[in-house]
Design an enzyme around this catalytic site. Sequence first.
Site, PDB file in Angstrom:
ATOM      1  N   ARG A  87      48.365   9.000  77.057  1.00 49.08           N
ATOM      2  CA  ARG A  87      48.130   8.291  75.791  1.00 49.08           C
ATOM      3  C   ARG A  87      48.086   9.273  74.621  1.00 49.08           C
ATOM      4  O   ARG A  87      48.621   9.007  73.546  1.00 49.08           O
ATOM      5  CB  ARG A  87      46.825   7.488  75.873  1.00 49.08           C
ATOM      6  CG  ARG A  87      46.919   6.282  76.800  1.00 49.08           C
ATOM      7  CD  ARG A  87      45.567   5.656  77.047  1.00 49.08           C
ATOM      8  NE  ARG A  87      45.671   4.466  77.904  1.00 49.08           N
ATOM      9  CZ  ARG A  87      44.702   4.021  78.682  1.00 49.08           C
ATOM     10  NH1 ARG A  87      43.539   4.659  78.735  1.00 49.08           N
ATOM     11  NH2 ARG A  87      44.877   2.940  79.419  1.00 49.08           N
ATOM     12  N   ARG A 142      35.549   9.834  77.620  1.00 54.76           N
ATOM     13  CA  ARG A 142      35.346   9.603  79.054  1.00 54.76           C
ATOM     14  C   ARG A 142      34.274   8.551  79.273  1.00 54.76           C
ATOM     15  O   ARG A 142      33.533   8.205  78.371  1.00 54.76           O
ATOM     16  CB  ARG A 142      34.909  10.920  79.726  1.00 54.76           C
ATOM     17  CG  ARG A 142      35.980  11.996  79.762  1.00 54.76           C
ATOM     18  CD  ARG A 142      37.025  11.741  80.821  1.00 54.76           C
ATOM     19  NE  ARG A 142      36.407  11.305  82.060  1.00 54.76           N
ATOM     20  CZ  ARG A 142      35.756  12.096  82.914  1.00 54.76           C
ATOM     21  NH1 ARG A 142      35.674  13.385  82.653  1.00 54.76           N
ATOM     22  NH2 ARG A 142      35.221  11.617  84.010  1.00 54.76           N
ATOM     23  N   CYS A 184      47.173  13.395  87.473  1.00 52.40           N
ATOM     24  CA  CYS A 184      46.413  13.241  86.223  1.00 52.40           C
ATOM     25  C   CYS A 184      46.710  14.363  85.235  1.00 52.40           C
ATOM     26  O   CYS A 184      46.124  14.429  84.183  1.00 52.40           O
ATOM     27  CB  CYS A 184      44.918  13.224  86.521  1.00 52.40           C
ATOM     28  SG  CYS A 184      44.360  11.663  87.188  1.00 52.40           S
TER      29      CYS A 184
END
Length: 308
Positions: free
Chosen positions: A128, A145, A236
């Site tokens: 993103r 987070r 990730c």
Amino acid sequence: MSKIIRIGTRDSELALWQATTVQQKIEDLGFDTTLVPIKSTGDQVLDKPLYELGITGIFTKTLDVALLKGKIDIAVHSMKDVPTQLPKGIVQTAVLERAITSDILVHKGIGFLESERAATIATGSLRRKAQWLHKYPHHKVVDLRGNVNSRLLKLIENDWSGAIFAQAGLERIKLLPKDAVPLDWMTPAPAQGAMLIVALEEDAFSKEVSHKLNHPESEITTTIERAFLRTLEGGCTAPIGALAIIKDQLVHFKGVVFSLDGKQKIEIEKTIPVKSAKGFGQICAQEVLNKGGDKLMESIRNENSALH
């Protein structure tokens, strides 16, 4: 033989919603279940960005261990959080019918999108962040987070202009603001909007029961997207997006990889008949690698290792 199926889940509101949905569907089939909520490392360590923790499957590892130790029979995950390589002894048994795949912007007013003034956007996702900076290079992106609820709270508490979320997650727990902006230009994470069930390979009963919830079309599209990710070696740690959609017996695929700062972008769009979809994700990824994606992935790996 029938047994009570113990359903392992993270203990966030969204994860519990997902597990309860699976529980209801299994009980509707006539089987007994019980929920076993477990706190994951990803939920406990909130002071570092995910990529800095350097752990693949940070949200799924705790449930994997519980499964392998025989504390639960199946685990329910947001599929985009699951590493493309499952641990030895654990197998995918079902992909539920997929929800909407889009990302959305939750904001405090959208005037900043039309101006050249500086703005701060929050997200914990490299994908993103890179796509946002590609479109809005004059903005600043800060790390965000926590579970959905705590991320929404942090947006209220900080002087950020907005934060990026998966639309499906906010819809599922009825927290989607009416004025949220759909980011239809942003390629979602592989398997975004999909729920995955896994079980032990040797547990025939749990595999058979949970497989009854499998949605074949969602399984095909997420398999293609995750194969694209795995071939690029993303996990990730790289800004990789992928979306496969089936329409009129054709798979329409879009895949993209960005540099960490969003300045470089390599993408691919291809269409193929559903019956030829086996290996399609790898083929698309190989094309991206051949178009300079190999060098881009190498530079991302170097930047990430410098961070660690």
